[in-house]
Design an enzyme around this catalytic site. Sequence first.
Site, PDB file in Angstrom:
ATOM      1  CB  ILE A 225      -0.914   0.019   1.247  1.00  0.00           C
ATOM      2  CG1 ILE A 225      -1.810  -1.220   1.274  1.00  0.00           C
ATOM      3  CG2 ILE A 225      -1.752   1.281   1.304  1.00  0.00           C
ATOM      4  CD1 ILE A 225      -2.756  -1.316   0.111  1.00  0.00           C
ATOM      5  CB  ALA A 226       2.552   3.252   1.922  1.00  0.00           C
ATOM      6  CB  ALA A 228       8.482   4.457   4.419  1.00  0.00           C
ATOM      7  CG  LEU A 230      14.081   3.063   7.703  1.00  0.00           C
ATOM      8  CD1 LEU A 230      14.180   3.154   9.214  1.00  0.00           C
ATOM      9  CD2 LEU A 230      15.469   3.000   7.075  1.00  0.00           C
ATOM     10  N   GLY A 231      11.049   0.491   5.036  1.00  0.00           N
ATOM     11  CA  GLY A 231      10.189  -0.674   4.862  1.00  0.00           C
ATOM     12  C   GLY A 231       9.000  -0.353   3.997  1.00  0.00           C
ATOM     13  CD  GLN A 232       7.836  -3.519   0.101  1.00  0.00           C
ATOM     14  OE1 GLN A 232       8.511  -2.739  -0.576  1.00  0.00           O
ATOM     15  NE2 GLN A 232       7.460  -4.700  -0.361  1.00  0.00           N
ATOM     16  CE  LYS A 248       7.180   0.410  10.074  1.00  0.00           C
ATOM     17  NZ  LYS A 248       7.476   1.809  10.477  1.00  0.00           N
ATOM     18  CG  ASP A 382      10.875  11.019  10.700  1.00  0.00           C
ATOM     19  OD1 ASP A 382      11.134  12.040  10.050  1.00  0.00           O
ATOM     20  OD2 ASP A 382      10.811   9.883  10.189  1.00  0.00           O
TER      21      ASP A 382
END
Length: 713
Positions: A225-226, A228, A230-232, A248, A382
């Site tokens: 779905i997304a 980033a 460091l991960g998905q 994640k 963050d």
Amino acid sequence: MTTIPLSPASTTAPVYFRNTTPFKCRTRFRTKPLFAALAEETRPRALPPVKSNNNNNINNRNGVVSEAVSSIVPSSRNRADDIQAESKALARAVNASVYSPELLKFKYASRPFKVLQRTLQILVGLGSFGLKLWIDQLQGQLEQNRRSRAIELRNTFTRLGPTFVKIGQGLSTRPDLCPPEFLEELSELQDALPTFPDAEAFACIERELGLSLDSIYSSISSSPIAAASLGQVYKAQLKYLGQFVAVKVQRPGIEEAIGLDFYLIRGLGFLINKYVDFISSDVVALVDEFARRVYQELNYVQEGQNARRFKKLYADKEEVLVPDIYWDYTSAKVLTMDWVDGVKLNEQAIIEGQGLKVLDLVNTGIQCSLRQLLEYGYFHADPHPGNLLATPEGKLAFLDFGMMSETPEEARFAIIGHVVHMVNRDYEAMARDYYALDFLSPDVDVTPIVPALRNFFDDALNSTVSELNFKTIVDGLGAVLYQYPFNVPAYYALILRSLTVLEGLALYADPNFKVLAASYPYFAKRLLTDPNPYLRDALIELLFKDGKFRWNRLENLLVQGKQDRDFSAKEALQPVLKLLLDPEGEELRSLVIKEAIRVSEAITIGTMIDTYNSIPGPLKSFLPNTNGIGTPMTDVEIETMMELRDQVLRIWSLLRSSDNIDPTILQPILQVLQEPEARSLGGRVFGGITQRLAARMLQQVLRSPAMARGSSL
């Protein structure tokens, strides 16, 4: 996007991709051979089609990125079960990597060719981009090529890997630093990064949790779905709970990629510390702090614990949502959370299309951030737009708790005191604040710093504090810091980053937005209600000057404090009264007695004047030729008295009109009046008022015979 239905009957069979071709990765980060081998060994084999036992759509609705958010611990387990599950998750993460400069040095010092290769890769990537910008400037094509250069920078950061992706994420929230085209392209680095193969992700889940996918999920999205830095993230439905969750999964080879980058950046930090004189901060220490935070992000169990702590501290506000964790399905490299749809905070058109206001959500973020920074000290370090979502209900969801930090307790109060000293233009006190903030060692003389602070803030404060731009303050203060032996602590750098990101988000919706204006109600509430001795002293500094009480400051604090929904007039009274009657508060009592006499006189005389003015004109002819008060006062004195009385009455009106006011507001006063110190204080005030009025009457008596003798002559 399709979903992967998993067999409800089998507990060992691999997953089946229905009506879809294998997912093609647009750009792949370099992976370690070990991870590749493990992924190949556990690659799922195809099964005959099996219907999903849930018809709910797993796809991302309307292209809006969604994340996992919940406001309660999963109801399917009690607290004891949850603690046990968390303990098992910790055991699964026992071998998670931690940042160690010594280990990185030992690892890469013996691999010079790999270090050189990465150095050249970074220099070529960033150098070629900088060269193209320079050529565009020479040819006058900066505006024309801005979009293509923005895309190129995004691709460059992506190719250089997660470390530079995080740099791009920070730039994507700064409209004051980057043109709109760059902001738009770099914002894709928040959650639209290239993915890694799904087979590797699914193999990682099975390897980390020790379970097959079909024994965990009823269904799972066939592609992320997304994605980033460091991960998905995948969307799935838990098999036994029926709960929709976000899963994640960490990128393979991520530790190798960021480890080498931090080794290089740390080496650059040593060179800066040694040869760059105008940077006084310890760059290596800042790099180490940032690296530790990033490595903590690699441990998803630690992130889950961060989320729980954050939720406990800040999710008591109904407008804030914080994700909860499913520990049974969490490890160092797999994180499972509840799911809810939401919109990134920089998607203004979509948010307003739902009847919501971006500035309201940003203000919620600012107020929550102030609580994080200045109340509990535990804050989200963050907060880029991909980690802040607007829910359809108008709530603000905080996500991604990998990078957190803490503000020391002494520094929290020192920051609030620093704002008070700035408002008062007390630059000597501002300079001394830097000891408490750990900017300066105790042996440093702050005397030379005072003129530099005065030169900057005297110009900056020509506007009201609430009109100041946060970046203006940061940049101006930064210019002062560079001239003197300041050492900016790592926590403060993260605070600046957090607040500048929020201001950057607000500037999307309103170019005139000011973080300090939105923050001032919080500061006012804390000053008026917090019993901490440091803040009580700061309040006294703000309200008293040269032995006189500044009623306009109190009125402004009440006006601003009332804008904070947690403000209570009742809470504002109790700490002040206790401070006033403290055994060591004689100096303050003397000031208050003097002001109480002055206010009482103003109210008495004002009432007399109002009464006199209400008498019909013909009847006034029967009264002595006075202004209604029977005492000799100039027009200026009378005007000053009336202004003071009106201001005090306005302040009382503000207290009475508080949203949560009730008759018990007088309870603290009644309690305090029973104490011996209060009776003594009341007697001194009454005596002072009596003496003041008697003196005025004596003046009038002595003045009348003189006037009579003058008239007879």
